[in-house]
Design a protein around this motif. Sequence first.
Motif, PDB file in Angstrom:
ATOM      1  N   THR A  17       0.837  -1.196   0.000  1.00 40.58           N
ATOM      2  CA  THR A  17       0.000   0.000   0.000  1.00 40.58           C
ATOM      3  C   THR A  17       0.872   1.247   0.000  1.00 40.58           C
ATOM      4  O   THR A  17       0.469   2.296  -0.439  1.00 40.58           O
ATOM      5  CB  THR A  17      -0.935   0.026   1.225  1.00 40.58           C
ATOM      6  N   GLY A  18       2.087   1.038   0.462  1.00 36.07           N
ATOM      7  CA  GLY A  18       3.002   2.179   0.525  1.00 36.07           C
ATOM      8  C   GLY A  18       3.290   2.761  -0.852  1.00 36.07           C
ATOM      9  O   GLY A  18       3.471   3.951  -1.005  1.00 36.07           O
ATOM     10  N   ASP A  19       3.282   1.879  -1.869  1.00 33.36           N
ATOM     11  CA  ASP A  19       3.548   2.352  -3.222  1.00 33.36           C
ATOM     12  C   ASP A  19       2.522   3.370  -3.681  1.00 33.36           C
ATOM     13  O   ASP A  19       2.841   4.374  -4.277  1.00 33.36           O
ATOM     14  CB  ASP A  19       3.543   1.173  -4.201  1.00 33.36           C
ATOM     15  N   TYR A  20       1.265   3.049  -3.373  1.00 30.62           N
ATOM     16  CA  TYR A  20       0.207   3.970  -3.804  1.00 30.62           C
ATOM     17  C   TYR A  20       0.346   5.319  -3.110  1.00 30.62           C
ATOM     18  O   TYR A  20       0.150   6.363  -3.707  1.00 30.62           O
ATOM     19  CB  TYR A  20      -1.161   3.355  -3.509  1.00 30.62           C
ATOM     20  N   ALA A  26       4.089  11.814  -4.750  1.00 28.27           N
ATOM     21  CA  ALA A  26       4.858  12.317  -5.887  1.00 28.27           C
ATOM     22  C   ALA A  26       4.009  13.272  -6.718  1.00 28.27           C
ATOM     23  O   ALA A  26       4.493  14.304  -7.180  1.00 28.27           O
ATOM     24  CB  ALA A  26       5.339  11.159  -6.746  1.00 28.27           C
ATOM     25  N   LEU A  27       2.732  12.899  -6.896  1.00 33.24           N
ATOM     26  CA  LEU A  27       1.843  13.770  -7.664  1.00 33.24           C
ATOM     27  C   LEU A  27       1.666  15.113  -6.971  1.00 33.24           C
ATOM     28  O   LEU A  27       1.661  16.159  -7.611  1.00 33.24           O
ATOM     29  CB  LEU A  27       0.479  13.100  -7.842  1.00 33.24           C
ATOM     30  N   LYS A  31       2.690  18.816  -8.412  1.00 35.87           N
ATOM     31  CA  LYS A  31       1.808  19.962  -8.506  1.00 35.87           C
ATOM     32  C   LYS A  31       2.415  21.178  -7.823  1.00 35.87           C
ATOM     33  O   LYS A  31       2.216  22.294  -8.229  1.00 35.87           O
ATOM     34  CB  LYS A  31       0.453  19.630  -7.873  1.00 35.87           C
ATOM     35  N   LYS A  32       3.147  20.882  -6.743  1.00 37.42           N
ATOM     36  CA  LYS A  32       3.719  21.999  -5.991  1.00 37.42           C
ATOM     37  C   LYS A  32       4.912  22.597  -6.707  1.00 37.42           C
ATOM     38  O   LYS A  32       5.047  23.799  -6.805  1.00 37.42           O
ATOM     39  CB  LYS A  32       4.130  21.525  -4.604  1.00 37.42           C
ATOM     40  N   THR A  33       5.788  21.702  -7.185  1.00 43.30           N
ATOM     41  CA  THR A  33       6.987  22.214  -7.845  1.00 43.30           C
ATOM     42  C   THR A  33       6.709  22.410  -9.333  1.00 43.30           C
ATOM     43  O   THR A  33       6.853  21.501 -10.131  1.00 43.30           O
ATOM     44  CB  THR A  33       8.168  21.246  -7.658  1.00 43.30           C
TER      45      THR A  33
END
Length: 112
Positions: A17-20, A26-27, A31-33
């Motif tokens: 579940t950690g991958d999700y 990351a998304l 969006k932030k950077t």
Amino acid sequence: MKNKPYRIHHKRPPQKTGDYQSIEEALKKLKKTEPPWSDYRERSLKIHGLICAKCGREFDEKTRHLLTVHHKDGNHLNNPPDGSNWENLCVYCHDDEHSRELLGKYLIEGKE
Ligand SMILES: [Zn+2]
Ligand SMILES: [Zn+2]
């Protein structure tokens, strides 16, 4: 002879579940950077002021969305930090600027 039971091993990759979570993270980071040129509009407005370089119409915080940044050389990726490739144009003048470019091209290409 004994028949060995034929087993099919379904090897499922362990569900992490950690991958999700990390994808979501990351998304969020993406969006932030934002790419460095994404805020060129704000920078151009700061450098050149809330005024149309063509018709001289002045804008304020309420109408600033009508002021757009035109790239003098037409290259939207050319964003020098000193603002030398930017021109603040109101949407009307910006439209005019580009329709002229198109018309100019059309006239030039129309000539044989
Ligand atoms: Zn204008
Ligand atoms: Zn433009």
